[in-house]
Motif scaffolding. Structure first.
Motif, PDB file in Angstrom:
ATOM      1  N   GLU A  63      -9.750   0.729   1.597  1.00 18.69           N
ATOM      2  CA  GLU A  63     -10.703   0.594   2.773  1.00 18.69           C
ATOM      3  C   GLU A  63     -11.814  -0.509   2.580  1.00 18.69           C
ATOM      4  O   GLU A  63     -12.425  -0.643   1.374  1.00 18.69           O
ATOM      5  N   TRP A  94      -3.417   2.047   5.058  1.00 23.05           N
ATOM      6  CA  TRP A  94      -2.938   3.262   4.418  1.00 23.05           C
ATOM      7  C   TRP A  94      -1.841   2.905   3.663  1.00 23.05           C
ATOM      8  O   TRP A  94      -0.675   2.667   4.369  1.00 23.05           O
ATOM      9  N   THR A 143      -9.098   0.072   7.352  1.00 22.98           N
ATOM     10  CA  THR A 143      -8.344   0.544   6.066  1.00 22.98           C
ATOM     11  C   THR A 143      -6.719   0.211   6.408  1.00 22.98           C
ATOM     12  O   THR A 143      -6.252   0.161   7.421  1.00 22.98           O
ATOM     13  N   ASP A 169      -5.921   0.587  10.098  1.00 26.55           N
ATOM     14  CA  ASP A 169      -6.867   1.443  10.619  1.00 26.55           C
ATOM     15  C   ASP A 169      -8.264   0.760  11.068  1.00 26.55           C
ATOM     16  O   ASP A 169      -8.986   0.877  10.092  1.00 26.55           O
ATOM     17  N   THR A 221      -0.125   5.446   2.077  1.00 33.02           N
ATOM     18  CA  THR A 221       0.673   6.577   2.233  1.00 33.02           C
ATOM     19  C   THR A 221      -0.149   7.332   3.275  1.00 33.02           C
ATOM     20  O   THR A 221      -1.302   6.806   3.713  1.00 33.02           O
ATOM     21  N   ASP A 222       0.229   8.544   3.514  1.00 42.00           N
ATOM     22  CA  ASP A 222      -0.547   9.417   4.520  1.00 42.00           C
ATOM     23  C   ASP A 222      -1.952   9.961   3.983  1.00 42.00           C
ATOM     24  O   ASP A 222      -2.754  10.190   4.773  1.00 42.00           O
ATOM     25  N   ASN A 223      -2.063   9.581   2.681  1.00 40.67           N
ATOM     26  CA  ASN A 223      -3.365  10.294   2.168  1.00 40.67           C
ATOM     27  C   ASN A 223      -3.910   9.127   1.311  1.00 40.67           C
ATOM     28  O   ASN A 223      -5.274   9.363   0.780  1.00 40.67           O
ATOM     29  N   LYS A 243       0.438   3.360  12.003  1.00 43.53           N
ATOM     30  CA  LYS A 243       0.197   4.560  10.762  1.00 43.53           C
ATOM     31  C   LYS A 243      -0.166   3.781   9.597  1.00 43.53           C
ATOM     32  O   LYS A 243      -0.393   4.664   8.480  1.00 43.53           O
ATOM     33  N   LYS A 257      -7.513  10.891   1.552  1.00 40.71           N
ATOM     34  CA  LYS A 257      -7.773  12.140   2.149  1.00 40.71           C
ATOM     35  C   LYS A 257      -7.204  13.307   1.677  1.00 40.71           C
ATOM     36  O   LYS A 257      -6.263  13.502   0.862  1.00 40.71           O
ATOM     37  N   GLN A 302      -9.880  10.839   8.054  1.00 41.10           N
ATOM     38  CA  GLN A 302      -9.272  10.123   8.920  1.00 41.10           C
ATOM     39  C   GLN A 302      -8.779  10.924  10.149  1.00 41.10           C
ATOM     40  O   GLN A 302      -8.233  10.359  11.096  1.00 41.10           O
ATOM     41  N   GLY A 329      -5.352   4.958   0.748  1.00 40.28           N
ATOM     42  CA  GLY A 329      -5.382   3.840   1.267  1.00 40.28           C
ATOM     43  C   GLY A 329      -6.490   2.724   0.575  1.00 40.28           C
ATOM     44  O   GLY A 329      -7.101   3.196  -0.180  1.00 40.28           O
TER      45      GLY A 329
END
Length: 482
Positions: free
Chosen positions: A182, A174, A172, A145, A176-178, A142, A219, A22, A180
């Motif tokens: 999909e 998310w 997607t 996606d 958290t930052d890492n 953020k 991620k 991503q 998600g």
């Protein structure tokens, strides 16, 4: 689950070359979950193209084939400019195969002419390469996606296999930052004739189909050496934990100025003073302030000047009265620089404390020296005359000591040995004291600072039973008057 072996082998073969990660911070991503295959899009016939492909897109119960287990796996890598490239593998079991039979038909079909049959133990495997474009940065989100993708792959359908062209779309969310969720769909347009195997119905062409996936995506791959949440590639201080607003560099004292630009990185300070504190608020940083706890002037290194004469109070001998710098800040001179103006200084040329009106205090060392010099002046027996010797040098030394204390009061004391009557010795001791006093006055000592007194034979320092002892008793002393 045994069917996943083929998928995992295919994915691991290209893991180093592919991905649809991503972002550039964590360039790698892996996703897994379930997939659904809908063969209605490949049913020949139908009323028109839209009817074949989109008449029943969410007929999950009627048309979708779903294997109740983890049935897809993808590995991806970000390649820049919102694009990622990846490879995915899927497995499924086809128990709902959709064909089209125009009326009249010899089998049961729905009102639109589509027939759903169960071809038996028909396994589906797919390996697909995908290029995906993410719109997350464009919509400045953020969390959400959305994406579009295009790619191609190869499908194993029972005993048959064929290539496909795969346009698709995804969404997607998310957490958290890492991590998600999909969701994706792709239309897999088949190419080539399908070779019939154990399927007992006529499908001369390789079937096109829709494939939908849902699963978790993770991620990874970003490097953050100092663990401050800012990846090394964007971290200006990659080995020291810092703050995002300073590109990963620290602000140890928390004053909003990063340490590299902070002249006082361990002390909370002001931006105007390059991060240094100013305790007294006079605009001079404490490290440069000679009076850091008292409000002062920048021109005087942060020290106050109460009388405004340009001499800092700490250096001003008259801090409440203006005077020139050459007079130490006093309106009158202070020749000896002892802080007592000449007009109030009893010793204007000799430095001394104000408590002694600017004159030096007589030291113990000076008194001891006076005693040594005075006792070394010997008198002839029964007379107030000096014996031949170094008497003048002794008197000079005594005068030089007394001149250092021009406002101190001293007394010259005369003494005798025991020879003669008490009355005679008393008069003789007074005469001897006066002789020494006069000699000192001749050497510049003020008369008001020096008197003479005799003590006769009453205060011997040695025995009077020997000639040597008597010689030492014929003496004078110079004593400081309290």
């Amino acid at each position: 689950m045994k069917h996943l072996n083929k998928i995992l082998v295919a994915v691991m073969m290209v893991m180093g070359l592919s991905s649809h990660a991503q972002d550039s911070n964590n360039p790698w991503a892996i996703a897994f979950g379930v997939n659904a295959v809908d063969t209605k899009a490949g049913a020949e016939g139908g009323h028109n193209w839209l009817d074949r492909h989109f008449s029943q897109p969410f007929a999950v119960k009627d048309n979708w084939n779903i294997l109740p287990s983890v049935s897809y796996l993808s590995v991806s890598r970000y390649v820049g400019d919102n694009f990622s490239f990846g490879l995915s593998g899927t497995v499924n079991k086809i128990d709902k195969f959709v064909t089209f039979a125009p009326e009249p038909a010899s089998v049961m079909h729905d009102s639109r002419g589509y027939i759903v049959t169960n071809p038996g133990d028909l396994m589906y495997y797919g390996v697909d390469a995908t290029i995906k474009y993410s719109f997350m940065n464009l919509i400045k989100s953020k969390v959400i996606d959305p994406s579009l993708s295009v790619g191609g792959g190869y499908t194993f359908f029972g005993d048959s296999s064929f290539g496909t062209f795969n346009p698709g779309a995804g969404l997607t969310f998310w957490f958290t930052d890492n991590v998600g969720l999909e969701l994706a769909t792709r239309y897999k347009k088949a190419f080539g004739d399908r070779t019939e195997g154990n399927v007992d119905f006529a499908t001369p062409d390789a079937p096109s189909l829709f494939q939908h996936t849902a699963g978790l995506i993770f991620k990874f791959g970003g490097k953050d050496t100092d663990g401050d949440g800012i990846y090394d590639k964007d971290d200006a201080c990659p080995e020291v934990a810092g703050l995002k607003e300073f590109n990963g560099c620290p602000d140890t004292d928390g004053d909003g100025i990063q340490d590299s630009a902070d002249e006082c990185p361990n002390d909370f300070g002001l931006a105007a003073l390059n991060g240094c504190p100013d305790t007294d608020g006079d605009g001079v940083a404490d490290k440069n302030d000679a009076c850091p706890t008292v409000f002062g002037l920048a021109a005087l290194n942060g020290c106050p000047d109460a009388d405004g004469d340009g001499v800092a109070d700490k250096d001003d001998k008259c801090p409440t009265v203006a005077g020139p710098k050459e007079n130490g800040g006093c309106p009158w001179p202070d020749t000896d620089g002892d802080g007592v103006a000449d007009k109030d200084d009893d010793c204007p040329t000799v430095a001394g404390p104000a408590s002694n009106r600017g004159c030096p205090e007589v030291t113990t060392e000076a008194l001891d020296n006076l005693k040594i010099q005075a006792r070394a002046i010997y008198f002839n027996s029964g007379k107030a005359t000096f014996k031949v010797g170094d008497v003048p040098a002794r008197l000079d030394a005594m005068a030089n000591i007394l001149k250092n204390y021009p406002n101190a009061k001293f007394s010259v004391e005369g003494h005798t040995d025991s020879d003669g009557s008490d009355a005679f010795n008393q008069t003789l001791s007074e005469d001897r004291a006066n002789v020494v006093r006069e000699a000192l006055l001749e050497r510049g000592i003020k008369g008001e600072n020096l008197n003479a007194v005799g003590f006769g034979e009453g205060s011997p320092v040695e025995t009077n039973k020997t000639a040597a002892g008597k010689a030492k008793n014929r003496r004078t002393e110079v004593i400081l008057q309290k």
